[in-house]
Design a protein around this motif. Sequence first.
Motif, PDB file in Angstrom:
ATOM      1  N   UNK A  32      50.734  75.906 -15.386  1.00 38.12           N
ATOM      2  CA  UNK A  32      50.685  76.767 -16.770  1.00 38.12           C
ATOM      3  C   UNK A  32      49.958  77.848 -16.018  1.00 38.12           C
ATOM      4  N   UNK A  33      48.902  77.706 -15.862  1.00 33.80           N
ATOM      5  CA  UNK A  33      48.581  79.491 -15.488  1.00 33.80           C
ATOM      6  C   UNK A  33      49.144  79.945 -14.555  1.00 33.80           C
ATOM      7  N   UNK A  34      49.647  80.184 -13.492  1.00 33.49           N
ATOM      8  CA  UNK A  34      50.580  79.921 -12.303  1.00 33.49           C
ATOM      9  C   UNK A  34      51.932  80.855 -13.048  1.00 33.49           C
ATOM     10  N   UNK A  35      51.962  80.345 -14.408  1.00 30.28           N
ATOM     11  CA  UNK A  35      53.194  81.440 -14.748  1.00 30.28           C
ATOM     12  C   UNK A  35      53.128  81.868 -15.364  1.00 30.28           C
ATOM     13  N   UNK A  36      52.233  82.043 -16.275  1.00 32.40           N
ATOM     14  CA  UNK A  36      51.327  83.052 -17.681  1.00 32.40           C
ATOM     15  C   UNK A  36      52.002  83.803 -17.844  1.00 32.40           C
ATOM     16  N   UNK A  37      51.302  84.862 -16.401  1.00 30.58           N
ATOM     17  CA  UNK A  37      51.517  86.436 -16.328  1.00 30.58           C
ATOM     18  C   UNK A  37      53.152  85.930 -16.671  1.00 30.58           C
ATOM     19  N   UNK A  38      54.267  85.497 -16.495  1.00 29.23           N
ATOM     20  CA  UNK A  38      55.708  85.970 -16.531  1.00 29.23           C
ATOM     21  C   UNK A  38      56.157  85.205 -17.643  1.00 29.23           C
ATOM     22  N   UNK A  39      55.942  84.672 -18.370  1.00 26.90           N
ATOM     23  CA  UNK A  39      55.482  84.023 -20.612  1.00 26.90           C
ATOM     24  C   UNK A  39      54.729  84.722 -20.693  1.00 26.90           C
ATOM     25  N   UNK A  40      54.261  85.568 -20.243  1.00 30.61           N
ATOM     26  CA  UNK A  40      53.760  86.746 -21.435  1.00 30.61           C
ATOM     27  C   UNK A  40      54.415  88.440 -21.240  1.00 30.61           C
ATOM     28  N   UNK A  41      55.131  88.181 -19.960  1.00 33.31           N
ATOM     29  CA  UNK A  41      56.006  89.582 -19.906  1.00 33.31           C
ATOM     30  C   UNK A  41      56.979  88.675 -20.268  1.00 33.31           C
ATOM     31  N   UNK A  42      57.681  88.459 -20.829  1.00 30.70           N
ATOM     32  CA  UNK A  42      59.435  87.067 -20.784  1.00 30.70           C
ATOM     33  C   UNK A  42      58.722  87.718 -22.121  1.00 30.70           C
ATOM     34  N   UNK A  43      58.007  87.770 -22.749  1.00 35.50           N
ATOM     35  CA  UNK A  43      57.829  86.381 -24.229  1.00 35.50           C
ATOM     36  C   UNK A  43      57.730  87.825 -24.781  1.00 35.50           C
ATOM     37  N   UNK A  44      57.565  88.700 -24.240  1.00 34.51           N
ATOM     38  CA  UNK A  44      57.237  90.724 -25.229  1.00 34.51           C
ATOM     39  C   UNK A  44      58.942  90.999 -25.436  1.00 34.51           C
ATOM     40  N   UNK A  45      60.157  90.404 -24.713  1.00 34.11           N
ATOM     41  CA  UNK A  45      60.842  89.751 -25.599  1.00 34.11           C
ATOM     42  C   UNK A  45      61.561  89.924 -27.480  1.00 34.11           C
ATOM     43  N   UNK A  46      60.346  88.765 -28.225  1.00 34.46           N
ATOM     44  CA  UNK A  46      60.458  88.543 -29.165  1.00 34.46           C
ATOM     45  C   UNK A  46      60.114  89.779 -29.912  1.00 34.46           C
ATOM     46  N   UNK A  47      59.576  91.131 -29.453  1.00 33.52           N
ATOM     47  CA  UNK A  47      59.117  91.976 -30.205  1.00 33.52           C
ATOM     48  C   UNK A  47      59.748  93.212 -30.079  1.00 33.52           C
ATOM     49  N   UNK A  48      59.868  93.295 -28.392  1.00 30.76           N
ATOM     50  CA  UNK A  48      61.816  94.012 -28.283  1.00 30.76           C
ATOM     51  C   UNK A  48      62.691  93.899 -29.309  1.00 30.76           C
ATOM     52  N   UNK A  49      63.107  92.380 -29.407  1.00 29.94           N
ATOM     53  CA  UNK A  49      64.268  92.530 -30.229  1.00 29.94           C
ATOM     54  C   UNK A  49      64.496  92.448 -31.759  1.00 29.94           C
ATOM     55  N   UNK A  50      63.283  92.561 -32.180  1.00 29.51           N
ATOM     56  CA  UNK A  50      62.542  92.245 -33.507  1.00 29.51           C
ATOM     57  C   UNK A  50      62.619  93.934 -33.920  1.00 29.51           C
TER      58      UNK A  50
END
Length: 459
Positions: A62-80
Motif C-alpha cells: 500500500x505504501x507504493x500506491x499511497x502517492x497516487x491514492x492521495x493525489x486521486x483522493x483529492x477528487x473528493x475536495x475538488x468535486x465538493x
Amino acid sequence: MSTTTTAELNTPGGFREMLAISTPMVVSHACETLLIFIDRLFLSRIGPEPMNAAMAGGLSSFMLMTFFVGLIGYTTALVAQYLGAGRKSQCTVVVTQAMLLVLPATLLVFACRPLVYSLFGLMDIPAVQREQQQLYFDILLYGTPLVLLRTSLSGFFSGIGRTRIVMISAMVAMVVNAVANYVLIFGHLGFPALGLRGAAYGTLFSSSCALLVLLTAYVRRTNRDEFTIGAGWLFHRTIMAKLLRYGSPAGVEMFLNLLAFTLIVLIFHSHGVVTATAVTIVFNWDLVSFVPLLGLQIGVVSLVGRYMGAGSPEVAERAAFSGLKMGWIYSSLVLLLFVTLPQQMVDIFAPSATNELFLAAAPLAVDMLRLAALYVLADATIVVFSGTLRGAGDTLWAMGLSVAMHWIMVPIVFVFLKVLNFSPIAVWLAFIVFFLISGGLFYLRFRHGHWKTLVVVKD
C-alpha cells in the motif's frame, strides 16, 4: 434538548449534517479495517509468523500506491467545491482526470517493486518472515489499478455527499473478503489450503467486487442524467492541473507518511520476533481505532470543500468543529476499550495451538495497547483539522507538518531501539508523545485562519 442546541444541530455545517455525510464513510472505513483485521486474525490461527508477514508485506504494497491514492483522493475536495459552486457538469470531468492517471500510476508502482525488495533486505528481518512478506507483497501489488479506480469513484460519491454508495461498496468488500479468506486460507469447499497466499487472493477478489458496485452506481441512468457523465469523458487541462496541484501535496504526504510508518514497523520487526509479534498485534488494533477516523476526515473534506466553494468559510469552520465533536465521541469509546480490555484484545490473536512466541509477546502487547489510549483523542484532532485544511486547499502546509512529524520519528525509533537498546515500551512512549505534539500543531494552524482566505474553483 434545548431550542438552541436543536438549532445548532440543524444549522448548515452543524453536527447533524456532519453525522449524515460522515457516518457512511466511517462505516465504510470500518469495513475496510475489518477486512485487513480479518486477514491478520485468520492468519494468526496458523501462527504469528504469517500474521507478521501480512502486516509488513501489506503495508509495503500500500505504501507504493499511497502517492497516487492521495493525489486521486483529492477528487473528493475538488468535486465538493464544484458542487458547492453550482457546476455539476464539472464533477464528472474531475473523475475522468483521476481515472486517466490510473494506468501511468500502476506502471510506476510496478517499476518500484525492486526498491521494496532491497528495503526488506536492509532491515535484517528474519529470513522466514521476509520470504512470506515478499510473497504477500507481490500478490497485493497486482491490485493497484483496482485500488486507484475505487479511489476515483469513491471520491466522486464522497464529494457529492452520497456516501452511502461508498459504504455499501466497502461492506461488500468486507463480506466477500471474509468468505474468500476463510475458504482460501484454511482450504474449504474443495479449495486447497493456501495460507498467506489465500489471504492475498481473497483481498484482490473482494476489491474487484467493491469496484463493480461503485462503477454500477456511477453509470446508472439517474446519475448520468444529473451529472452529464457522457459529456465528462474528456481530458480537461485546467481541471487536471487543479487535481495535480492540490492533490500532489496530499499524495506526497500519504506516501512519505506511510513510508515512515512502514520503516518504523520494520525497525520494530528487526528487533526480534517477540517485539515483531507484539507490535503487529497492537497495530492491528490501532488500525481498528484509526482508519474509521479517515472516513470522518472525508466527510470533513467534503463539507468544508462544499462551503468554501460556495463562499461560506464561516460555515466551513462550523463543519470542522462538528467533525471534531464526532471524532472525540468515537475516540473516547476506543480509549475506554484500550484501558479496560487490553488483555482480552490481545488474546483474540492467540494461535489455535499453544505457541511459545505468542505467550512471550502477549505481555508486551498488553502494555503497549494500554499506553495507546493516550493518543487516540490526538488522532481525532489531527484527522479533523488536517481534513479542514485539505478541503479548503491548504494542502501544502498540512503535508509539511505531517511529513516532518513522521520522519522525525524514524531516526528516533532506530536510535532508541537499535543503538541505545532502549526497551520497546520506552520507544512506544516516544512515538505517542510525537502524536500528541502533532495534534496541537494542527490545531494552531487551523486557528490561524489562513485556510479561510483560499479560493480553489474561481476559474
